[in-house]
Scaffold this motif. Structure first.
Motif, short mmCIF file in Angstrom:
data_model
loop_
_atom_site.label_atom_id
_atom_site.label_comp_id
_atom_site.label_asym_id
_atom_site.label_seq_id
_atom_site.Cartn_x
_atom_site.Cartn_y
_atom_site.Cartn_z
N GLN A 19 -9.59 -2.44 7.75
CA GLN A 19 -8.91 -3.53 7.05
C GLN A 19 -8.29 -4.49 8.07
OE1 GLN A 19 -9.44 -3.57 3.76
NE2 GLN A 19 -10.59 -1.69 4.15
N THR A 20 -7.61 -5.53 7.61
CA THR A 20 -7.00 -6.49 8.54
C THR A 20 -5.58 -6.84 8.11
OG1 THR A 20 -8.02 -8.28 7.29
CG2 THR A 20 -9.13 -7.63 9.31
N GLY A 69 -2.57 -4.38 -2.34
CA GLY A 69 -3.12 -4.39 -0.98
C GLY A 69 -2.01 -4.37 0.05
N GLY A 72 -1.89 -2.81 2.94
CA GLY A 72 -2.41 -2.96 4.31
C GLY A 72 -1.39 -2.44 5.32
N SER A 73 -1.06 -3.30 6.28
CA SER A 73 -0.08 -2.92 7.31
C SER A 73 1.34 -2.88 6.76
CB SER A 73 -0.12 -3.94 8.44
OG SER A 73 0.37 -5.20 7.95
N GLU A 95 -1.70 0.39 -2.53
CA GLU A 95 -2.76 0.42 -1.51
C GLU A 95 -3.72 1.54 -1.86
OE1 GLU A 95 -3.81 -1.34 1.34
OE2 GLU A 95 -5.36 0.20 1.19
N ARG A 96 -5.04 1.30 -1.68
CA ARG A 96 -6.00 2.36 -2.03
C ARG A 96 -6.29 3.32 -0.88
NH1 ARG A 96 -11.15 1.54 -0.46
NH2 ARG A 96 -11.99 2.90 -2.08
N HIS A 97 -5.89 2.97 0.36
CA HIS A 97 -6.04 3.90 1.50
C HIS A 97 -4.73 4.64 1.73
CE1 HIS A 97 -10.01 2.86 3.07
NE2 HIS A 97 -9.73 1.60 2.77
N LEU A 127 -2.97 4.04 5.20
CA LEU A 127 -2.29 2.75 5.37
C LEU A 127 -0.95 2.76 4.65
CD1 LEU A 127 -5.23 0.18 5.01
CD2 LEU A 127 -4.10 0.95 7.10
N ASP A 154 -5.45 2.53 -7.40
CA ASP A 154 -6.34 1.38 -7.54
C ASP A 154 -5.53 0.22 -8.12
OD1 ASP A 154 -8.23 -0.49 -8.11
OD2 ASP A 154 -9.22 0.66 -9.69
N GLY A 155 -5.38 -0.81 -7.29
CA GLY A 155 -4.57 -1.96 -7.69
C GLY A 155 -5.06 -2.66 -8.94
N THR A 206 -3.65 -9.39 -2.13
CA THR A 206 -4.02 -9.74 -0.75
C THR A 206 -5.44 -9.29 -0.39
OG1 THR A 206 -3.15 -7.77 0.36
CG2 THR A 206 -1.58 -9.52 -0.10
N LEU A 261 -11.28 -6.76 -2.80
CA LEU A 261 -10.51 -5.86 -3.65
C LEU A 261 -11.51 -4.86 -4.23
CD1 LEU A 261 -7.57 -5.61 -4.82
CD2 LEU A 261 -8.41 -6.85 -6.81
N VAL A 262 -11.36 -3.60 -3.83
CA VAL A 262 -12.34 -2.57 -4.19
C VAL A 262 -11.88 -1.83 -5.43
CG1 VAL A 262 -13.49 -0.47 -3.36
CG2 VAL A 262 -12.93 -2.31 -1.75
N1 SAH Z 1 -1.18 -7.97 3.24
C1 SAH Z 1 -1.84 -7.08 4.16
C2 SAH Z 1 -3.31 -7.40 4.20
C3 SAH Z 1 -4.08 -6.24 3.78
S1 SAH Z 1 -5.81 -6.44 3.67
C4 SAH Z 1 -1.22 -7.18 5.54
O1 SAH Z 1 -0.51 -8.14 5.81
O2 SAH Z 1 -1.43 -6.27 6.34
C5 SAH Z 1 -6.04 -5.98 1.98
C6 SAH Z 1 -5.71 -4.56 1.63
O3 SAH Z 1 -6.07 -4.38 0.26
C7 SAH Z 1 -6.45 -3.50 2.41
O4 SAH Z 1 -5.54 -2.65 3.04
C8 SAH Z 1 -7.28 -2.77 1.36
O5 SAH Z 1 -7.42 -1.39 1.60
C9 SAH Z 1 -6.47 -3.04 0.10
N2 SAH Z 1 -7.22 -2.90 -1.15
C10 SAH Z 1 -8.49 -3.26 -1.43
N3 SAH Z 1 -8.80 -2.97 -2.71
C11 SAH Z 1 -7.69 -2.41 -3.25
C12 SAH Z 1 -7.38 -1.91 -4.55
N4 SAH Z 1 -8.27 -1.91 -5.55
N5 SAH Z 1 -6.15 -1.40 -4.76
C13 SAH Z 1 -5.23 -1.39 -3.77
N6 SAH Z 1 -5.47 -1.85 -2.52
C14 SAH Z 1 -6.68 -2.36 -2.27
#
Ligand code: SAH
Length: 213
Positions: A57-58, A84, A86-87, A105-107, A110, A132-133, A149, A205-206
């Protein structure tokens, strides 16, 4: 790394993107981005670029985080849903500006790492969830603000339902790895007023199962 001059340069770049709200600038002043990037990128923490984080991810570009935060028009008594984590950088910026942030967050990895950072920084108005978001956070709905995000082909209907009347959602819309557009949607009863903001590129967005890594 996080030298005052680097931070000043970053704040200038954010202003150049048209974000001049003093509360938002203060949020960027107070949240140390180097704590949200992998150690090997410490030196670039104050650069206005996106950087890789674990799980493929980023962390978004700071000036884009500022533009999204500004478009969301967050008030200090509001409850905000973020999809999302992420970080956790964007989450920490939002937490500075509102009453409480609910972030999904889905991971799992993270989410755990972001939680540790919030704890270390003494930020106590964030609730995290590994989920799952697309499902949103029904137990806490409605939200005055929702920030997504990661890019979706269209605004997830479940999230639209969890937006309070008069509420605002900011979301990148478009296919994975192609041109996407950042939208601002305002709920007016059962309809939504749309503003197209800028072209962007986000990870997708997965939908579906969470990831244990
Ligand atoms: N705002 C974050 C950017 C994260 S990138 C930052 O500043 O670091 C987007 C994130 O959305 C990723 O970590 C990814 O794993 C998450 N994501 C993707 N699909 C998702 C879903 N269905 N539910 C929750 N998180 C999801």
């Amino acid at each position: 790394m996080n030298r005052p001059t680097d931070k000043a340069r970053l704040l200038l770049q954010i202003r150049q993107e048209g974000v001049t709200d003093l509360r938002i600038l203060a949020a960027f002043e107070s949240v140390p981005r180097h704590m949200f990037v992998p150690e090997m990128f410490f030196e670039h923490a104050c650069d206005d670029t996106s950087l890789p984080i674990p799980c493929g991810q980023t962390i978004s570009q700071p000036s884009l985080v500022a533009v999204m935060t500004s478009a969301l028009d967050v008030g200090d008594r509001m409850k905000v849903l973020e999809i999302g984590t992420g970080s956790g950088y964007q989450t920490a910026i939002l937490a500075y500006l509102c009453r409480r942030v609910y972030t999904i967050e889905r991971h799992r990895l993270l989410s755990l790492e972001a939680n540790r950072r919030f704890h270390e920084l003494g930020i106590h108005n964030i609730s995290t969830s590994v989920n799952d978001g697309y499902q949103g956070w029904p137990a806490q709905a409605p939200f005055q603000r929702i920030l997504v995000t990661a890019a979706a082909p269209e605004p997830p209907p479940t999230l639209l339902k969890q937006l309070a009347n008069d509420g605002i959602m900011v979301i990148p819309i478009g296919p994975a790895d192609k041109k996407q557009t950042l939208y601002r949607l305002r709920r007016e009863g059962e309809s939504f007023r749309e503003d197209r903001l800028i072209d962007v590129r986000f990870v997708p967005l997965v939908e579906g199962d969470i990831s244990e890594t």
